[in-house]
Design an enzyme around this catalytic site. Structure first.
Site, PDB file in Angstrom:
ATOM      1  N   GLU A  65     -31.489  -7.754 -18.625  1.00 46.81           N
ATOM      2  CA  GLU A  65     -32.509  -6.974 -19.379  1.00 46.81           C
ATOM      3  C   GLU A  65     -33.772  -7.814 -19.558  1.00 46.81           C
ATOM      4  O   GLU A  65     -34.885  -7.305 -19.488  1.00 46.81           O
ATOM      5  CB  GLU A  65     -31.970  -6.539 -20.745  1.00 46.81           C
ATOM      6  CG  GLU A  65     -30.838  -5.541 -20.688  1.00 46.81           C
ATOM      7  CD  GLU A  65     -31.139  -4.323 -19.826  1.00 46.81           C
ATOM      8  OE1 GLU A  65     -32.216  -3.731 -19.967  1.00 46.81           O
ATOM      9  OE2 GLU A  65     -30.276  -3.963 -18.997  1.00 46.81           O
TER      10      GLU A  65
ATOM     11  N   TRP B 249     -35.671  -7.443 -16.545  1.00 42.13           N
ATOM     12  CA  TRP B 249     -36.438  -6.174 -16.487  1.00 42.13           C
ATOM     13  C   TRP B 249     -37.806  -6.386 -17.119  1.00 42.13           C
ATOM     14  O   TRP B 249     -38.821  -5.899 -16.641  1.00 42.13           O
ATOM     15  CB  TRP B 249     -35.710  -5.050 -17.253  1.00 42.13           C
ATOM     16  CG  TRP B 249     -34.818  -4.205 -16.402  1.00 42.13           C
ATOM     17  CD1 TRP B 249     -33.460  -4.227 -16.398  1.00 42.13           C
ATOM     18  CD2 TRP B 249     -35.211  -3.221 -15.419  1.00 42.13           C
ATOM     19  NE1 TRP B 249     -32.984  -3.314 -15.489  1.00 42.13           N
ATOM     20  CE2 TRP B 249     -34.022  -2.683 -14.880  1.00 42.13           C
ATOM     21  CE3 TRP B 249     -36.428  -2.739 -14.952  1.00 42.13           C
ATOM     22  CZ2 TRP B 249     -34.031  -1.700 -13.892  1.00 42.13           C
ATOM     23  CZ3 TRP B 249     -36.447  -1.753 -13.961  1.00 42.13           C
ATOM     24  CH2 TRP B 249     -35.263  -1.248 -13.455  1.00 42.13           C
TER      25      TRP B 249
ATOM     26  N   TRP C  13     -49.613  18.557 -15.516  1.00 40.14           N
ATOM     27  CA  TRP C  13     -48.839  18.408 -16.752  1.00 40.14           C
ATOM     28  C   TRP C  13     -49.242  19.484 -17.748  1.00 40.14           C
ATOM     29  O   TRP C  13     -50.347  20.044 -17.680  1.00 40.14           O
ATOM     30  CB  TRP C  13     -49.088  17.040 -17.389  1.00 40.14           C
ATOM     31  CG  TRP C  13     -48.617  15.888 -16.574  1.00 40.14           C
ATOM     32  CD1 TRP C  13     -49.393  15.029 -15.866  1.00 40.14           C
ATOM     33  CD2 TRP C  13     -47.259  15.471 -16.349  1.00 40.14           C
ATOM     34  NE1 TRP C  13     -48.617  14.090 -15.230  1.00 40.14           N
ATOM     35  CE2 TRP C  13     -47.308  14.337 -15.509  1.00 40.14           C
ATOM     36  CE3 TRP C  13     -46.014  15.927 -16.777  1.00 40.14           C
ATOM     37  CZ2 TRP C  13     -46.162  13.659 -15.088  1.00 40.14           C
ATOM     38  CZ3 TRP C  13     -44.882  15.256 -16.357  1.00 40.14           C
ATOM     39  CH2 TRP C  13     -44.952  14.146 -15.527  1.00 40.14           C
TER      40      TRP C  13
ATOM     41  N   ASN D 218     -32.871   1.817 -27.113  1.00 44.12           N
ATOM     42  CA  ASN D 218     -33.273   2.015 -25.718  1.00 44.12           C
ATOM     43  C   ASN D 218     -32.752   3.326 -25.116  1.00 44.12           C
ATOM     44  O   ASN D 218     -33.468   4.036 -24.420  1.00 44.12           O
ATOM     45  CB  ASN D 218     -32.787   0.834 -24.867  1.00 44.12           C
ATOM     46  CG  ASN D 218     -33.179   1.000 -23.405  1.00 44.12           C
ATOM     47  OD1 ASN D 218     -34.354   1.096 -23.080  1.00 44.12           O
ATOM     48  ND2 ASN D 218     -32.184   1.069 -22.534  1.00 44.12           N
TER      49      ASN D 218
ATOM     50  N   TRP E  95     -46.704  12.364 -19.606  1.00 41.89           N
ATOM     51  CA  TRP E  95     -46.014  11.186 -20.153  1.00 41.89           C
ATOM     52  C   TRP E  95     -46.996  10.236 -20.841  1.00 41.89           C
ATOM     53  O   TRP E  95     -46.603   9.465 -21.722  1.00 41.89           O
ATOM     54  CB  TRP E  95     -45.231  10.460 -19.054  1.00 41.89           C
ATOM     55  CG  TRP E  95     -46.090   9.914 -17.934  1.00 41.89           C
ATOM     56  CD1 TRP E  95     -46.413  10.545 -16.774  1.00 41.89           C
ATOM     57  CD2 TRP E  95     -46.741   8.636 -17.888  1.00 41.89           C
ATOM     58  NE1 TRP E  95     -47.222   9.747 -16.006  1.00 41.89           N
ATOM     59  CE2 TRP E  95     -47.435   8.562 -16.668  1.00 41.89           C
ATOM     60  CE3 TRP E  95     -46.807   7.539 -18.744  1.00 41.89           C
ATOM     61  CZ2 TRP E  95     -48.191   7.452 -16.278  1.00 41.89           C
ATOM     62  CZ3 TRP E  95     -47.552   6.433 -18.371  1.00 41.89           C
ATOM     63  CH2 TRP E  95     -48.231   6.396 -17.153  1.00 41.89           C
TER      64      TRP E  95
ATOM     65  N   TRP F  86     -41.799   4.417 -19.624  1.00 47.12           N
ATOM     66  CA  TRP F  86     -42.298   5.795 -19.536  1.00 47.12           C
ATOM     67  C   TRP F  86     -42.372   6.279 -18.092  1.00 47.12           C
ATOM     68  O   TRP F  86     -41.968   7.403 -17.780  1.00 47.12           O
ATOM     69  CB  TRP F  86     -43.674   5.930 -20.226  1.00 47.12           C
ATOM     70  CG  TRP F  86     -43.470   6.264 -21.670  1.00 47.12           C
ATOM     71  CD1 TRP F  86     -43.469   5.396 -22.725  1.00 47.12           C
ATOM     72  CD2 TRP F  86     -43.145   7.559 -22.210  1.00 47.12           C
ATOM     73  NE1 TRP F  86     -43.171   6.065 -23.889  1.00 47.12           N
ATOM     74  CE2 TRP F  86     -42.970   7.385 -23.604  1.00 47.12           C
ATOM     75  CE3 TRP F  86     -42.982   8.829 -21.674  1.00 47.12           C
ATOM     76  CZ2 TRP F  86     -42.648   8.460 -24.452  1.00 47.12           C
ATOM     77  CZ3 TRP F  86     -42.660   9.889 -22.510  1.00 47.12           C
ATOM     78  CH2 TRP F  86     -42.492   9.699 -23.870  1.00 47.12           C
TER      79      TRP F  86
HETATM   80  C1  LIG Z   1     -39.841   4.956 -22.715  1.00 49.43           C
HETATM   81  C2  LIG Z   1     -39.560   3.494 -23.022  1.00 49.43           C
HETATM   82  C3  LIG Z   1     -40.488   2.742 -23.727  1.00 49.43           C
HETATM   83  C4  LIG Z   1     -40.241   1.394 -24.006  1.00 49.43           C
HETATM   84  N1  LIG Z   1     -41.195   0.661 -24.686  1.00 49.43           N
HETATM   85  C5  LIG Z   1     -40.982  -0.654 -24.918  1.00 49.43           C
HETATM   86  C6  LIG Z   1     -41.979  -1.433 -25.595  1.00 49.43           C
HETATM   87  O1  LIG Z   1     -43.071  -0.963 -25.928  1.00 49.43           O
HETATM   88  N2  LIG Z   1     -41.678  -2.747 -25.864  1.00 49.43           N
HETATM   89  C7  LIG Z   1     -40.491  -3.324 -25.478  1.00 49.43           C
HETATM   90  O2  LIG Z   1     -40.276  -4.513 -25.736  1.00 49.43           O
HETATM   91  N3  LIG Z   1     -39.564  -2.613 -24.801  1.00 49.43           N
HETATM   92  C8  LIG Z   1     -39.763  -1.300 -24.527  1.00 49.43           C
HETATM   93  N4  LIG Z   1     -38.794  -0.581 -23.871  1.00 49.43           N
HETATM   94  C9  LIG Z   1     -37.582  -1.268 -23.378  1.00 49.43           C
HETATM   95  C10 LIG Z   1     -36.377  -1.295 -24.348  1.00 49.43           C
HETATM   96  O3  LIG Z   1     -36.126  -0.016 -24.852  1.00 49.43           O
HETATM   97  C11 LIG Z   1     -36.567  -2.257 -25.506  1.00 49.43           C
HETATM   98  O4  LIG Z   1     -36.975  -3.522 -25.026  1.00 49.43           O
HETATM   99  C12 LIG Z   1     -35.260  -2.446 -26.289  1.00 49.43           C
HETATM  100  O5  LIG Z   1     -34.800  -1.222 -26.777  1.00 49.43           O
HETATM  101  C13 LIG Z   1     -35.517  -3.395 -27.435  1.00 49.43           C
HETATM  102  O6  LIG Z   1     -34.367  -3.583 -28.193  1.00 49.43           O
HETATM  103  P1  LIG Z   1     -33.612  -4.982 -28.224  1.00 49.43           P
HETATM  104  O7  LIG Z   1     -34.571  -6.077 -28.461  1.00 49.43           O
HETATM  105  O8  LIG Z   1     -32.473  -4.847 -29.158  1.00 49.43           O
HETATM  106  O9  LIG Z   1     -33.126  -5.087 -26.718  1.00 49.43           O
HETATM  107  P2  LIG Z   1     -31.905  -5.840 -26.022  1.00 49.43           P
HETATM  108  O10 LIG Z   1     -31.045  -4.806 -25.414  1.00 49.43           O
HETATM  109  O11 LIG Z   1     -31.262  -6.836 -26.904  1.00 49.43           O
HETATM  110  O12 LIG Z   1     -32.629  -6.578 -24.802  1.00 49.43           O
HETATM  111  C14 LIG Z   1     -33.199  -7.896 -24.926  1.00 49.43           C
HETATM  112  C15 LIG Z   1     -34.640  -7.891 -24.511  1.00 49.43           C
HETATM  113  O13 LIG Z   1     -34.755  -7.550 -23.135  1.00 49.43           O
HETATM  114  C16 LIG Z   1     -35.951  -6.801 -22.930  1.00 49.43           C
HETATM  115  N5  LIG Z   1     -35.596  -5.465 -22.443  1.00 49.43           N
HETATM  116  C17 LIG Z   1     -34.476  -4.770 -22.692  1.00 49.43           C
HETATM  117  N6  LIG Z   1     -34.493  -3.588 -22.040  1.00 49.43           N
HETATM  118  C18 LIG Z   1     -35.662  -3.546 -21.378  1.00 49.43           C
HETATM  119  C19 LIG Z   1     -36.277  -2.589 -20.526  1.00 49.43           C
HETATM  120  N7  LIG Z   1     -35.673  -1.425 -20.206  1.00 49.43           N
HETATM  121  N8  LIG Z   1     -37.495  -2.855 -20.037  1.00 49.43           N
HETATM  122  C20 LIG Z   1     -38.126  -4.013 -20.325  1.00 49.43           C
HETATM  123  N9  LIG Z   1     -37.589  -4.968 -21.120  1.00 49.43           N
HETATM  124  C21 LIG Z   1     -36.377  -4.738 -21.637  1.00 49.43           C
HETATM  125  C22 LIG Z   1     -36.640  -6.690 -24.280  1.00 49.43           C
HETATM  126  O14 LIG Z   1     -37.588  -7.728 -24.381  1.00 49.43           O
HETATM  127  C23 LIG Z   1     -35.487  -6.871 -25.252  1.00 49.43           C
HETATM  128  O15 LIG Z   1     -35.884  -7.359 -26.508  1.00 49.43           O
HETATM  129  C24 LIG Z   1     -39.030   0.785 -23.564  1.00 49.43           C
HETATM  130  C25 LIG Z   1     -38.092   1.562 -22.866  1.00 49.43           C
HETATM  131  C26 LIG Z   1     -38.357   2.896 -22.605  1.00 49.43           C
HETATM  132  C27 LIG Z   1     -37.328   3.705 -21.839  1.00 49.43           C
END
Ligand SMILES: Cc1cc2nc3c(=O)[nH]c(=O)nc-3n(C[C@H](O)[C@H](O)[C@H](O)COP(=O)(O)OP(=O)(O)OC[C@H]3O[C@@H](n4cnc5c(N)ncnc54)[C@H](O)[C@@H]3O)c2cc1C
Length: 475
Positions: free
Chosen positions: A273, A276, A304, A339, A357, A380
């Site tokens: 993650e 990502w 849209w 997420n 979007w 997005w």
């Molecule tokens: C529509 C949409 C919008 C999002 N907007 C943001 C945003 O503005 N800021 C943001 O930090 N994340 C965003 N995310 C990614 C993800 O949802 C969040 O990083 C995550 O939910 C944060 O929770 P956590 O720190 O507990 O994540 P954990 O699951 O603990 O993951 C650890 C870290 O990995 C990174 N990460 C995890 N999943 C993703 C992912 N899919 N894409 C990129 N990095 C990821 C984050 O930095 C996160 O803190 C978005 C995802 C979607 C689908």
């Protein structure tokens, strides 16, 4: 020489590349200051919860510097204007900062660099907020990757143990008497501003809170991460995203922390993650046009829907789809959304409602404490199928099935959509199916206490697939 350390998305004193470069550059004759610039106009588009989080980070940073005899000057104004004033006053100066790779930050920093250079000074920037410098991970033909898996594979091949090494910051080398006081700027009253704002009960800003979360997650959460991460009623994820954004914790620290753990599926999944995040940073850096449009340019012609009533219902969590409504209400209440829910709600807006979007992207940006351009845009565009390595347009999430699979007992729904508390489990995912008798018994009359679904999912899917298919035929 007068030197400035400019804090940006790196609000910590440990393991900070630019800060280490700054401290090492200081000679006996040098004078210096620490600054953070609050751009009030850009804060106007942020939620109060995000600003509170930022102020919590700044307050702790200020305190930690103070305990070493150092002062953080919090300056309000537009960044370029602030540097114009500083350049006029001090002439040649050296500024140290960690780079920001978002396209609009690159443009702004270029202007600041030129301004400082005009006065024979220099802006030194360091790579810090990602594990890898931009464009270190490229394809064999030197072009950027646009698909995650090969990016990740190359990443894992290149990432050497040296990249995990802690960068030591020796702040005690600094002589506090050499600081220049910046009273040309009015003092920003942090406590007063903080008191005015609403706060999140969910996540707290500051280095201490970041370190606690990381330690706790590595101890108690990571081994089950791969199992629990998709279930929004579980505490299954790290909650570190806002800290990673503001730099109260650095991604190198996260990788170092997990490299000490026994290998497991959870550890590997969490590391992926973080990759990502690196991937989306690389996309934002290399494809700057995504700030205003689709990664796959053909979708810029997509017709849209701009139904503002539907959009408002989505924002308020009143779509009649409990799982969508719960996600949107969590965002409003806590400034954070799980997420799985980000994917469900983003796909619902862009596919079921066929609303642009970019409106949803902006709404998330305005309400998420952890808003980060690269990940938000990436998420997005993934959900709307307009992005690189996105969800194929014909694979549309069914909100009812997502709900049954990831919130089987309706615990998450009931937490945020409290009017459904007494709805029997059989109907919690789609209360509009409740017979009149059951509605009366549980005190939830559909259309009165909870809305009817604002769109028919099956019908909406057919239209969405058709429209996406047509765009692909035309281009
Ligand atoms: C529509 C949409 C919008 C999002 N907007 C943001 C945003 O503005 N800021 C943001 O930090 N994340 C965003 N995310 C990614 C993800 O949802 C969040 O990083 C995550 O939910 C944060 O929770 P956590 O720190 O507990 O994540 P954990 O699951 O603990 O993951 C650890 C870290 O990995 C990174 N990460 C995890 N999943 C993703 C992912 N899919 N894409 C990129 N990095 C990821 C984050 O930095 C996160 O803190 C978005 C995802 C979607 C689908």
């Amino acid at each position: 020489m007068y030197k400035i350390f400019w804090f940006r998305k790196d609000l910590r004193l440990t393991d900070n590349h630019a800060l280490s470069g700054f401290v090492n550059s200081i000679r006996d004759k040098d004078t210096y200051s620490f600054i953070y610039i609050v751009n009030i106009s850009s804060l106007e588009s942020c939620s109060e919860k995000r600003i509170s989080f930022l102020l919590e980070c700044l307050s702790e940073l200020k305190y930690n510097l103070k305990s070493k005899g150092l002062k953080l000057h919090i300056i309000t104004g537009k960044r370029l204007d602030v540097f114009k004033i500083l350049s006029d006053k001090f002439g040649a100066m050296e500024v140290y900062a960690n780079e920001q790779v978002e396209p609009y930050c690159i443009n702004r920093d270029e202007k600041i660099k030129k301004l400082i250079k005009r006065n024979s000074g220099k802006l030194y920037s360091f790579s810090d907020s990602t594990l890898m410098e931009m464009n270190k991970i490229v394809k064999d033909d030197s072009l950027p990757y646009t698909v995650y898996t090969p990016f990740k594979n190359k990443f894992l091949k290149i990432l050497s143990p040296l990249d995990y090494d802690e960068c030591k910051v020796r702040l005690n080398k600094l002589n506090p008497d050499k600081q220049i006081s910046l009273n040309i700027f009015p003092e920003f009253n942090l406590q007063k501003e903080y008191k005015k704002l609403s706060k999140s009960d969910f996540i707290k800003g500051g280095r201490n809170s970041a370190v606690r979360l990381l330690i706790n997650f590595c101890k108690n959460g990571i081994n089950n991460y791969h199992i629990k991460r998709d279930f929004p009623s579980e505490k299954g994820t790290s909650l570190l995203s806002a800290h990673l954004h503001f730099g109260t914790v650095n991604v190198r620290e996260c990788i170092r922390a997990i490299s000490k753990l026994k290998k497991s599926e959870g550890v590997e999944k969490w590391r992926n993650e973080l990759i990502w995040r690196e991937f989306y940073y690389s996309i934002a850096y290399n494809f700057s046009y995504i700030v205003n449009g689709c990664f796959k340019k053909e979708y810029d012609n997509f017709k849209w829907n701009y139904d503002l009533i539907g959009f408002k219902k989505w924002c308020e969590g009143k779509t009649g789809y409990p799982i969508v409504d719960a996600g949107m209400r969590q965002l409003k209440k806590e400034g954070w959304m799980h997420n799985r829910l980000r994917m469900i709600t983003a796909m619902f807006l862009s596919k079921d409602l066929l609303i642009d979007w970019k409106l949803g992207e902006r709404y998330f940006a305005e309400n998420l404490i952890d808003f980060d351009f690269a990940s938000n845009n990436g998420g997005w565009q993934w959900s709307a199928s307009t992005g690189c390595d996105a969800q194929p347009y014909f694979r549309i999430f069914n909100p009812f099935l997502q709900s049954k699979k990831f919130d089987p007992e309706g615990v998450y729904i009931k937490k945020y959509v409290s009017e459904l508390n007494n709805v029997p489990l059989k109907y919690i995912h789609n209360p509009s199916e409740m017979p009149d008798e059951v509605q009366k018994n549980c005190g939830v009359i559909i259309g009165k206490n909870y809305p009817l679904p604002i769109v028919n999912h099956t019908y909406a899917c057919k239209i969405a697939v058709e429209l996406f298919r047509n765009i692909r035929k035309i281009t």
